[in-house]
Design a protein around this motif. Structure first.
Motif, PDB file in Angstrom:
ATOM      1  N   GLU A   1       0.918  -1.157   0.076  1.00 18.54           N
ATOM      2  CA  GLU A   1      -0.134  -0.130   0.026  1.00 18.54           C
ATOM      3  C   GLU A   1       0.826   1.177   0.168  1.00 18.54           C
ATOM      4  N   ALA A   2       1.958   1.325   0.869  1.00 16.15           N
ATOM      5  CA  ALA A   2       2.999   2.418   0.785  1.00 16.15           C
ATOM      6  C   ALA A   2       3.437   2.603  -0.345  1.00 16.15           C
ATOM      7  N   TRP A   3       3.850   1.515  -0.988  1.00 15.13           N
ATOM      8  CA  TRP A   3       4.723   1.761  -2.347  1.00 15.13           C
ATOM      9  C   TRP A   3       3.757   2.102  -3.403  1.00 15.13           C
ATOM     10  N   LYS A   4       2.578   1.760  -3.414  1.00 15.30           N
ATOM     11  CA  LYS A   4       1.516   2.353  -4.318  1.00 15.30           C
ATOM     12  C   LYS A   4       1.593   3.681  -4.090  1.00 15.30           C
ATOM     13  N   TYR A   5       1.289   4.463  -2.766  1.00 10.64           N
ATOM     14  CA  TYR A   5       1.003   5.903  -2.638  1.00 10.64           C
ATOM     15  C   TYR A   5       2.261   6.359  -3.164  1.00 10.64           C
ATOM     16  N   SER A   6       3.683   5.822  -2.937  1.00  6.61           N
ATOM     17  CA  SER A   6       5.049   6.543  -3.287  1.00  6.61           C
ATOM     18  C   SER A   6       4.929   6.730  -4.716  1.00  6.61           C
ATOM     19  N   ARG A   7       4.644   5.625  -5.333  1.00  8.75           N
ATOM     20  CA  ARG A   7       4.513   5.552  -6.863  1.00  8.75           C
ATOM     21  C   ARG A   7       3.756   6.458  -7.497  1.00  8.75           C
ATOM     22  N   GLU A   8       2.467   6.597  -7.103  1.00 11.26           N
ATOM     23  CA  GLU A   8       1.506   7.670  -7.687  1.00 11.26           C
ATOM     24  C   GLU A   8       2.103   8.966  -7.240  1.00 11.26           C
ATOM     25  N   GLY A   9       2.626   9.175  -5.947  1.00  7.85           N
ATOM     26  CA  GLY A   9       3.074  10.631  -5.836  1.00  7.85           C
ATOM     27  C   GLY A   9       4.306  11.043  -6.644  1.00  7.85           C
ATOM     28  N   LEU A  10       5.238   9.932  -6.850  1.00  6.81           N
ATOM     29  CA  LEU A  10       6.433  10.178  -7.867  1.00  6.81           C
ATOM     30  C   LEU A  10       5.772  10.460  -9.388  1.00  6.81           C
ATOM     31  N   GLN A  11       4.872   9.805  -9.775  1.00 11.55           N
ATOM     32  CA  GLN A  11       4.561  10.027 -11.005  1.00 11.55           C
ATOM     33  C   GLN A  11       3.867  11.451 -11.319  1.00 11.55           C
ATOM     34  N   ASP A  12       3.021  11.673 -10.236  1.00 11.32           N
ATOM     35  CA  ASP A  12       2.573  13.240 -10.449  1.00 11.32           C
ATOM     36  C   ASP A  12       3.489  14.320 -10.308  1.00 11.32           C
ATOM     37  N   VAL A  13       4.618  14.354  -9.365  1.00 16.46           N
ATOM     38  CA  VAL A  13       5.526  15.025  -9.293  1.00 16.46           C
ATOM     39  C   VAL A  13       6.639  15.127 -10.269  1.00 16.46           C
ATOM     40  N   ALA A  14       6.838  13.962 -10.753  1.00 20.08           N
ATOM     41  CA  ALA A  14       7.700  13.799 -11.971  1.00 20.08           C
ATOM     42  C   ALA A  14       7.291  14.494 -13.246  1.00 20.08           C
ATOM     43  N   LYS A  15       5.835  14.204 -13.471  1.00 20.19           N
ATOM     44  CA  LYS A  15       5.140  15.077 -14.658  1.00 20.19           C
ATOM     45  C   LYS A  15       5.491  16.869 -14.674  1.00 20.19           C
ATOM     46  N   TYR A  16       5.272  17.123 -13.150  1.00 23.82           N
ATOM     47  CA  TYR A  16       5.464  18.719 -13.056  1.00 23.82           C
ATOM     48  C   TYR A  16       6.788  18.957 -13.131  1.00 23.82           C
ATOM     49  N   ALA A  17       7.739  18.176 -12.887  1.00 27.24           N
ATOM     50  CA  ALA A  17       9.198  18.485 -12.989  1.00 27.24           C
ATOM     51  C   ALA A  17       9.892  18.443 -14.275  1.00 27.24           C
ATOM     52  N   LYS A  18       9.087  17.537 -14.969  1.00 24.36           N
ATOM     53  CA  LYS A  18       9.526  17.338 -16.595  1.00 24.36           C
ATOM     54  C   LYS A  18       9.221  18.744 -17.163  1.00 24.36           C
ATOM     55  N   ASP A  19       8.357  19.467 -16.972  1.00 24.06           N
ATOM     56  CA  ASP A  19       8.066  20.629 -17.635  1.00 24.06           C
ATOM     57  C   ASP A  19       9.109  21.666 -17.254  1.00 24.06           C
ATOM     58  N   LEU A  20       9.730  21.583 -16.253  1.00 23.32           N
ATOM     59  CA  LEU A  20      10.604  22.631 -15.697  1.00 23.32           C
ATOM     60  C   LEU A  20      12.199  22.033 -16.040  1.00 23.32           C
ATOM     61  N   GLY A  21      12.237  20.883 -16.822  1.00 22.35           N
ATOM     62  CA  GLY A  21      13.571  20.284 -16.932  1.00 22.35           C
ATOM     63  C   GLY A  21      14.418  19.834 -15.728  1.00 22.35           C
ATOM     64  N   ILE A  22      13.449  19.460 -14.851  1.00 23.88           N
ATOM     65  CA  ILE A  22      14.288  18.784 -13.365  1.00 23.88           C
ATOM     66  C   ILE A  22      14.130  17.165 -13.558  1.00 23.88           C
ATOM     67  N   THR A  23      15.250  16.878 -13.002  1.00 21.82           N
ATOM     68  CA  THR A  23      15.308  15.114 -12.961  1.00 21.82           C
ATOM     69  C   THR A  23      15.112  14.864 -11.482  1.00 21.82           C
ATOM     70  N   LEU A  24      14.143  13.794 -11.169  1.00 21.20           N
ATOM     71  CA  LEU A  24      13.990  13.299  -9.792  1.00 21.20           C
ATOM     72  C   LEU A  24      14.913  12.037  -9.723  1.00 21.20           C
ATOM     73  N   VAL A  25      15.465  11.831  -8.817  1.00 22.32           N
ATOM     74  CA  VAL A  25      16.228  10.689  -8.349  1.00 22.32           C
ATOM     75  C   VAL A  25      15.726   9.910  -7.139  1.00 22.32           C
ATOM     76  N   VAL A  26      15.480   8.689  -7.287  1.00 23.24           N
ATOM     77  CA  VAL A  26      15.013   7.820  -6.204  1.00 23.24           C
ATOM     78  C   VAL A  26      16.336   7.403  -5.143  1.00 23.24           C
ATOM     79  N   GLU A  27      16.348   7.575  -3.793  1.00 20.04           N
ATOM     80  CA  GLU A  27      17.358   7.220  -3.023  1.00 20.04           C
ATOM     81  C   GLU A  27      16.956   6.021  -2.065  1.00 20.04           C
TER      82      GLU A  27
END
Length: 280
Positions: free
Chosen positions: A130-156
């Motif tokens: 369940e936690a993994w699903k929430y994190s993945r969905e959040g990551l997808q949302d934020v990544a789309k926002y970041a892509k428009d600004l030319g920013i890379t997200l890195v999972v640690e």
């Protein structure tokens, strides 16, 4: 390879350490010869809500005067309101996603190309799936926002601090499941040590998606002060033709910290090591 220094040890994080104004930290890091600075997004340095448009411009101008790039930025992993994308609380997840977007906007304002995704944690009454699903969905949302600004997200992977993304395989899986081209991975030698794993193994495993590296010896000591085999780590990075930042995330969590000692000791040691393999 380029060298960067994380601001936590100059920023009273996470304990009551001495802290210095961000302009002072920028000046010191630049004077030591670093290529970049990694800015922790906590108060008093870089909590987005506390930074006006004018203040953001002033910091950017100071960075440019000091010929220092912002290598990466990372949200504070916990604290008052909580920034946990895997929380069982819908309100906390929503706050976290909005906060990440504010951090990304701040990164854009400071011409920073990389923001870390700290995947979160789960507790009693919640399972990992369940936690993994929430994190993945959040990551997808934020990544789309970041892509428009030319920013890379890195999972640690954060084995010492969190219980969701603990290994290289976990980070690679979450990045892959995001389906977003601007989601990559990073690792911290400290967390590899926590799992009794070999840090250079992370380099080879992550090579196709490796975008950023945190450097720390045992107990958040500078490189060369503990048991990490830095020769093997740097050799592996050279073999995969890594050209990103090696960022010191060290010194915080103890009242014994002397930020300048951590910064100077680290750059002196790694500069010589990199010269020795023809990478600096």
């Amino acid at each position: 390879m380029k060298l960067s220094f994380n601001t936590w040890v100059y920023n009273s994080f996470p304990s009551m350490l001495p802290f210095y104004p961000l302009e002072e930290v920028i000046s010191r890091i630049a004077a030591f010869g670093y290529d970049g600075i990694e800015i922790g997004c906590a108060s008093p340095h870089a909590w987005p809500d506390y930074l006006s448009t004018q203040r953001r411009k002033e910091i950017l101008q100071h960075l440019k005067r000091n010929n220092l790039n912002v290598a990466a930025m990372l949200p504070a992993p916990g604290g008052g309101p909580g920034v946990n994308p895997s929380s069982a609380l819908k309100e906390e997840r929503e706050f976290t996603i909005n906060h990440y977007k504010e951090v990304i906007r701040l990164a854009h304002d400071w011409e920073c190309p990389t923001v870390m995704w700290l995947a979160g944690w789960f507790g009693f009454g919640m399972n990992k799936q369940e936690a993994w699903k929430y994190s993945r969905e959040g990551l997808q949302d934020v990544a789309k926002y970041a892509k428009d600004l030319g920013i890379t997200l890195v999972v640690e992977p954060q084995a010492a601090d969190c219980n969701l993304i603990e290994s290289a395989d976990d980070a690679l899986q979450l990045a892959e499941e995001s389906g977003e081209s601007n989601v990559k991975v990073m690792f911290d030698t400290f967390h590899a040590l926590y799992r009794n794993e070999v840090p250079s193994d992370y380099v080879y495993k992550m090579k196709d998606k490796l975008h950023y590296v945190h450097i720390s010896d045992d107990d958040r000591l500078p490189p060369g002060q503990g048991t990490v085999n830095w020769d093997s780590v740097l050799k592996a990075l050279k073999e995969i033709d890594y050209k990103g930042y090696l960022s010191m995330e060290i010194g915080f969590g103890t009242r014994k910290a002397d930020p300048d000692w951590y910064a100077k000791t680290s750059i002196d040691y790694l500069t010589e090591k990199l010269k020795g393999i023809g990478c600096k």
